[in-house]
Design a protein around this motif. Structure first.
Motif, mmCIF file in Angstrom:
data_model
loop_
_atom_site.group_PDB
_atom_site.id
_atom_site.type_symbol
_atom_site.label_atom_id
_atom_site.label_comp_id
_atom_site.label_asym_id
_atom_site.label_seq_id
_atom_site.Cartn_x
_atom_site.Cartn_y
_atom_site.Cartn_z
ATOM 1 N N PHE A 9 8.429 -15.059 -4.696
ATOM 2 C CA PHE A 9 9.848 -15.350 -4.942
ATOM 3 C C PHE A 9 10.342 -16.233 -3.809
ATOM 4 O O PHE A 9 9.678 -16.349 -2.767
ATOM 5 N N VAL A 10 11.480 -16.830 -4.026
ATOM 6 C CA VAL A 10 12.140 -17.589 -2.965
ATOM 7 C C VAL A 10 13.071 -16.638 -2.239
ATOM 8 O O VAL A 10 13.749 -15.815 -2.868
ATOM 9 N N TYR A 11 13.080 -16.736 -0.908
ATOM 10 C CA TYR A 11 13.838 -15.773 -0.098
ATOM 11 C C TYR A 11 14.912 -16.487 0.706
ATOM 12 O O TYR A 11 14.633 -17.484 1.381
ATOM 13 N N HIS A 12 16.134 -15.972 0.598
ATOM 14 C CA HIS A 12 17.236 -16.465 1.434
ATOM 15 C C HIS A 12 17.908 -15.284 2.117
ATOM 16 O O HIS A 12 18.079 -14.237 1.493
ATOM 17 N N ALA A 13 18.260 -15.474 3.366
ATOM 18 C CA ALA A 13 19.003 -14.431 4.078
ATOM 19 C C ALA A 13 20.259 -15.056 4.676
ATOM 20 O O ALA A 13 20.323 -15.351 5.868
ATOM 21 N N PRO A 14 21.268 -15.271 3.833
ATOM 22 C CA PRO A 14 22.479 -15.947 4.318
ATOM 23 C C PRO A 14 23.201 -15.103 5.362
ATOM 24 O O PRO A 14 23.093 -13.877 5.365
ATOM 25 N N THR B 227 4.994 -21.892 -6.895
ATOM 26 C CA THR B 227 3.559 -21.687 -7.090
ATOM 27 C C THR B 227 2.847 -21.597 -5.744
ATOM 28 O O THR B 227 1.884 -20.881 -5.586
ATOM 29 N N MET B 228 3.373 -22.362 -4.745
ATOM 30 C CA MET B 228 2.820 -22.247 -3.394
ATOM 31 C C MET B 228 3.559 -21.125 -2.677
ATOM 32 O O MET B 228 4.755 -20.962 -2.849
ATOM 33 N N PRO B 229 2.849 -20.343 -1.850
ATOM 34 C CA PRO B 229 3.541 -19.283 -1.131
ATOM 35 C C PRO B 229 4.612 -19.848 -0.201
ATOM 36 O O PRO B 229 4.366 -20.853 0.478
ATOM 37 N N GLU B 230 5.759 -19.206 -0.236
ATOM 38 C CA GLU B 230 6.852 -19.630 0.627
ATOM 39 C C GLU B 230 6.742 -18.867 1.941
ATOM 40 O O GLU B 230 6.706 -17.646 1.940
ATOM 41 N N HIS C 97 4.206 -16.720 11.186
ATOM 42 C CA HIS C 97 4.608 -17.132 9.850
ATOM 43 C C HIS C 97 4.258 -16.023 8.885
ATOM 44 O O HIS C 97 3.172 -15.440 8.984
ATOM 45 N N THR C 98 5.151 -15.717 7.964
ATOM 46 C CA THR C 98 4.848 -14.698 6.968
ATOM 47 C C THR C 98 5.310 -15.173 5.601
ATOM 48 O O THR C 98 6.342 -15.849 5.477
ATOM 49 N N GLU C 99 4.527 -14.827 4.606
ATOM 50 C CA GLU C 99 4.917 -15.135 3.237
ATOM 51 C C GLU C 99 6.115 -14.243 2.885
ATOM 52 O O GLU C 99 6.145 -13.074 3.273
ATOM 53 N N ALA C 100 7.056 -14.795 2.151
ATOM 54 C CA ALA C 100 8.282 -14.041 1.855
ATOM 55 C C ALA C 100 7.976 -12.707 1.191
ATOM 56 O O ALA C 100 8.625 -11.703 1.447
#
Lengths: 288, 170
Positions: free
Chosen positions: A6-11, B5-8, B24-27
């Motif tokens: 998932f995409v992560y945001h911590a505003p 698709t790529m790890p964030e 660095h850590t993957e979300a």
């Protein structure tokens, strides 16, 4: 047993968090304490494309009293409710209930707002907030509104929160004089989800008759279940054994217990009657 | 939204057992996996990954929490303690010695989490009752001991942690 990507945001501001929600809608989930969301993600029952971590919104972590009304910020950890002196003094139903909510390791993370927004009908806080006649403040990037607890919990894991809104604050009114409260539940092990529970609020008038009453049940339907007719039947009565027994018995007819591997609906109704009787007795005793 | 698709990955700074780390850590990486795999702190055990067993309990800013119910990225800016922060094999701390003394473990899988739960508990409750110890342990599963010796160990540790009154007598 690991979350999907998932995409992560911590505003760091509420405004930024609300903008993200407005932009991404149902694909975005707020992450507060994460004590229900993360396990659901580990199981991949929940699979949000975007996580908006609100843990940096420290301004939403508070307990204070405004004009006699208790105000709790959505990011306040559940554990704080057990020990806060203001809460203990004026809203004893909260600290009485908190030890029943999971375990300290969970309560140190789980938040008041997260638990309410999750709306698990077997959770304690939704029942307590409903019993105490609380209100919830929902904010979006375009405005805010207050919703009463009675209208907030819609059904299983479903609330009145709109797609672009966030639950930011809870308000609980001061109890009138001569009000007694009680919470009871039966769980197979301490900290487990209860098979059934009840929160009771009773107010007595100068003559000792019941002037207000609420009986709200946990795990007795798809939301906090309000036994309104049973409570209405108590009004104007001296709450002795007969009146209490009658209310406890009739309350079970207003429930819709779903049953589980641990308790049939019939057993849940039995628990409801016994717990309602005991909790009503205790609340009346405390009101006196 | 287009699913990644790529790890964030995210850069985090965290203090674990007093040592500062920048990683660095993957979300989506769980904090429990980060501590074990990235930092090599394999004293932390992973049991259920759903918050039920308590094996992965750590102290997060001093408070016991489940490491499997947090993301590693959430450790950014926080101070963590794992079981490695207690004693060493050569020099067990008071709580660990009490577990040795009272045979408070059998297979040992749950022990690291129980030690961390009790570390925080005994700080807040230096003179606990047996009932309070049992309640404190309710969030940690042990399938070997039947808990009797864990409770005995916790009570022994509490007794041994009592400060000795060193005030000089007049």
């Amino acid at each position: 047993m690991k979350p999907a990507p998932f995409v992560y945001h911590a505003p760091t501001s509420l405004g930024a968090a609300l903008m993200l929600k407005a932009e991404h809608g149902d694909e975005a989930k707020f992450l507060a304490g994460g004590q229900s969301l993360i396990p659901a993600m580990n199981f991949r029952i929940a699979n949000p494309a975007l996580l908006v971590d609100v843990n940096k919104l420290a301004a939403l972590d508070y307990i204070h009293v405004v004009a006699g009304e208790l105000r709790i910020g959505a990011l306040t950890r559940v554990q704080r409710l057990e020990h806060d002196p203001l809460v203990r003094a004026h809203w004893p139903l909260l600290p009485e209930t908190v030890p029943h909510i999971a375990h300290p390791q969970i309560r140190n993370r789980s938040t008041v707002g997260g638990s309410l927004a999750h709306a698990d009908p077997a959770a304690e806080l939704p029942v307590i907030l409903t019993a105490l006649g609380g209100r919830l403040r929902l904010q979006s990037s375009t405005g805010e509104r207050w919703v009463g607890a009675d209208d907030f919990f819609v059904s299983l894991f479903t609330t009145a929160i709109a797609t672009d809104e966030m639950l930011v604050e809870v308000a609980i009114p001061a109890a009138p004089a001569r009000t007694g409260t009680a919470f009871m539940e039966v769980a197979r092990r301490h900290g487990d989800y209860a098979m059934l529970g009840v929160a009771v609020v009773v107010t007595l008038d100068a003559a000792g008759a019941c002037s207000a009453a609420r009986l709200i049940f946990l795990n007795a339907g798809d939301r906090p279940m309000n036994a309104q007719r049973a409570a209405a039947a108590l009004l104007g009565q001296l709450p002795g054994s007969a009146a209490i027994e009658a209310a406890a018995s009739s309350a079970t007819e207003e429930l819709e217990p779903m049953g589980s591997v641990h308790a049939t609906p019939a057993y849940q109704r039995h628990l409801a009657r016994v717990l309602a009787r005991r909790a009503l007795r205790l609340a009346v005793q405390r009101a006196n | 939204m287009q699913r990644e698709t790529m790890p964030e990955t995210h850069l985090i700074q965290t203090t674990v057992n007093g040592q500062a780390y920048e990683r660095h850590t993957e979300a989506r990486q769980l904090l429990s996996d980060f501590l074990r795999h990235d930092l090599g702190l394999s004293g932390l055990h992973v049991g259920c990954e759903q918050g039920a067993c308590g094996a992965c309990t750590i102290l997060f800013d001093g408070q016991p929490v489940r490491a499997c119910l947090m993301l590693a990225v959430q450790a950014d800016g926080h101070a963590l303690l794992t079981v490695e922060s207690l004693g060493t094999p050569d020099k067990l701390n008071v709580l660990q010695s009490a577990f040795w003394e009272k045979h408070g473990l059998q297979c040992g899988y749950c022990t690291a989490g129980i030690l961390m739960t009790l570390t925080a508990f005994l700080q807040d409750n230096p003179t606990p009752t047996e009932h309070a110890v049992r309640t404190a342990l309710s969030g940690n599963l042990c399938r070997c001991t039947g808990y009797q010796n864990i409770v005995a160990a916790a009570l022994l540790a509490a007794e041994q942690m009592q400060p000795v009154d060193s005030t000089p007598q007049p």
